[in-house]
Design an enzyme around this catalytic site. Structure first.
Site, PDB file in Angstrom:
ATOM      1  N   LYS A  88       0.263  -4.614   9.147  1.00  0.00           N
ATOM      2  CA  LYS A  88       1.550  -4.196   8.577  1.00  0.00           C
ATOM      3  C   LYS A  88       2.196  -3.229   9.560  1.00  0.00           C
ATOM      4  CE  LYS A  88       3.760  -2.573   4.340  1.00  0.00           C
ATOM      5  NZ  LYS A  88       4.505  -1.395   4.791  1.00  0.00           N
ATOM      6  N   ARG A  93       8.246   0.587  -3.862  1.00  0.00           N
ATOM      7  CA  ARG A  93       8.638   1.510  -4.927  1.00  0.00           C
ATOM      8  C   ARG A  93       9.205   0.806  -6.155  1.00  0.00           C
ATOM      9  NH1 ARG A  93      12.270   5.259  -1.327  1.00  0.00           N
ATOM     10  NH2 ARG A  93      12.234   3.377  -0.049  1.00  0.00           N
ATOM     11  N   CYS A 141       2.791   3.524   9.175  1.00  0.00           N
ATOM     12  CA  CYS A 141       2.937   4.814   8.502  1.00  0.00           C
ATOM     13  C   CYS A 141       3.403   5.880   9.491  1.00  0.00           C
ATOM     14  CB  CYS A 141       1.613   5.228   7.878  1.00  0.00           C
ATOM     15  SG  CYS A 141       1.702   6.823   7.026  1.00  0.00           S
ATOM     16  N   ASN A 144       9.036  -6.460   4.046  1.00  0.00           N
ATOM     17  CA  ASN A 144       8.879  -5.286   3.191  1.00  0.00           C
ATOM     18  C   ASN A 144      10.026  -4.329   3.502  1.00  0.00           C
ATOM     19  OD1 ASN A 144       7.012  -2.311   3.493  1.00  0.00           O
ATOM     20  ND2 ASN A 144       7.529  -3.184   1.522  1.00  0.00           N
ATOM     21  N   PRO A 164       0.847  -1.196   0.000  1.00  0.00           N
ATOM     22  CA  PRO A 164       0.000   0.000   0.000  1.00  0.00           C
ATOM     23  C   PRO A 164       0.879   1.241   0.000  1.00  0.00           C
ATOM     24  CG  PRO A 164       0.056  -0.997   2.193  1.00  0.00           C
ATOM     25  CD  PRO A 164       0.798  -1.925   1.284  1.00  0.00           C
ATOM     26  N   MET A 165       0.634   2.156  -0.952  1.00  0.00           N
ATOM     27  CA  MET A 165       1.455   3.362  -1.060  1.00  0.00           C
ATOM     28  C   MET A 165       0.555   4.561  -1.301  1.00  0.00           C
ATOM     29  SD  MET A 165       4.698   1.901  -3.283  1.00  0.00           S
ATOM     30  CE  MET A 165       3.720   0.802  -4.337  1.00  0.00           C
ATOM     31  N   MET A 166       0.615   5.515  -0.375  1.00  0.00           N
ATOM     32  CA  MET A 166      -0.243   6.693  -0.457  1.00  0.00           C
ATOM     33  C   MET A 166       0.011   7.458  -1.757  1.00  0.00           C
ATOM     34  SD  MET A 166      -2.207   6.664   2.142  1.00  0.00           S
ATOM     35  CE  MET A 166      -2.894   8.323   2.046  1.00  0.00           C
ATOM     36  N   HIS A 225       7.711  -4.059   7.765  1.00  0.00           N
ATOM     37  CA  HIS A 225       8.674  -3.172   7.099  1.00  0.00           C
ATOM     38  C   HIS A 225       9.918  -3.161   7.977  1.00  0.00           C
ATOM     39  CE1 HIS A 225       9.408   0.908   4.917  1.00  0.00           C
ATOM     40  NE2 HIS A 225      10.556   0.314   5.214  1.00  0.00           N
TER      41      HIS A 225
END
Length: 336
Positions: free
Chosen positions: A139, A234, A100, A211, A17-19, A171
């Protein structure tokens, strides 16, 4: 992929998931490249799900499945309600964001802040598990600020697994909530893959995914010697062409040549439907800019999508014009 994750092979690869990146158009595009990887939404705050425009926030094309909804929040009842709504929309998994580091989540005391309150995270997971039949996952980071990752990650993991979490994606960096920007938090804190490996080694019956800073499918294969799943961020976004090789390399599917012309037709048709519904071509094509990275003509592909596709009234034929600039016959994948 409905129901509990009993077959870990289903989760061997995910796109993080990437904002501002993994919106519905990005996911539809990525799904044309890999049929097997699990795709994630951007984080959506539970309050927004409950009170906002659900069609805009949660709507997606059924072809995106399997797709997981990532929620942000720290109130068990609200997260449970948002999870219930997400399940009704057809998502395959609900994921809780405990990683996050943005100012937004800090002001709301969720995201990576929750690393400090594993008991509260457990309450949130338990509430969501009671609300839905699909998997509930978490996550997280390996710790935040002054925390010792050896203690913090174990405490968080034990709490969420006791609460019933079906998987834990880690992560492999700390998050520094004081002193680093969200962008810096993606690069500056050192990666500690071994810490995630140790977590998995102590919990062989639990799903642990990794991650952070994973740049290639070859690196993903290496990680899979130690953990159950790999989440690309990314690298998958900036060089999405690598996803076209994921199903054979990661899942053991039969190798096949990528049908790039067919992909362009599919994305053109998708963009046409989006434009007919009031959208803009660039909302689709912005996710495709890195597709032909390394092939002759890739620079021209990028230029056309970055300029022509952003013009008012741009139509899907821009995609065909950009594709015509790419030399697919070249054996070299040197930078164009």
């Amino acid at each position: 992929m409905k129901g509990k994750f009993r077959n870990c092979a289903e989760l061997r690869l995910a796109v993080a998931p990437m904002m501002d990146w993994t919106d519905r158009h990005c996911r539809f595009f990525h799904r044309q490249l890999t049929r097997r990887a699990l795709l994630y939404t951007e984080m959506v705050v539970a309050d927004a799900v409950i009170h906002g425009d659900r069609a805009r926030l949660l709507g997606f094309d059924a072809e995106e499945n399997p797709v997981a909804l990532q929620l942000g929040g720290s109130e068990p009842a609200k997260l449970a309600e948002a999870a219930r709504i997400g399940e009704a929309f057809g998502y395959d998994e609900i994921n809780l964001n405990v990683g996050c580091p943005s100012d937004r989540v800090q002001s709301g005391t969720f995201g990576a802040c929750l690393m400090r309150t594993p008991a509260l995270v457990a309450e949130c997971v338990a509430a969501m598990k009671r609300a839905v039949a699909i998997p509930v996952t978490v996550k997280c980071r390996i710790g935040v600020d002054e925390q010792d990752p050896e203690l913090a990650l174990d405490e968080l993991a034990d709490a969420v697994w006791t609460a019933g979490a079906d998987a834990l994606w880690v992560h492999a960096r700390k998050a520094w909530l004081q002193g680093l920007s969200p962008k810096e938090n993606r690069d500056i804190p050192p990666l500690d893959y071994d810490r995630v490996y140790r977590l998995k080694g102590g919990h062989l019956d639990r799903f642990v995914g990794i991650n952070g800073g994973i740049q290639s499918l070859d690196a993903a294969v290496d990680h899979l010697q130690y953990v159950d799943g790999v989440m690309l961020g990314r690298a998958a976004y900036h060089t999405p062409g690598l996803l076209a090789e994921a199903d054979p390399l990661i899942f053991g599917d039969q190798p096949h040549d990528a049908d790039w012309a067919g992909l362009i037709e599919t994305m053109s048709d998708y963009a046409a439907r989006h434009i007919a519904a009031g959208g803009r071509l660039s909302q689709v094509t912005r996710h495709m800019v890195g597709l032909f990275h390394g092939l002759p003509g890739a620079r021209r592909w990028r230029q056309i999508l970055s300029s022509e596709a952003t013009r008012p009234g741009a139509r899907p034929d821009v995609l065909h014009a950009a594709f015509a600039a790419v030399d697919l016959s070249a054996g070299s994948r040197e930078a164009a």
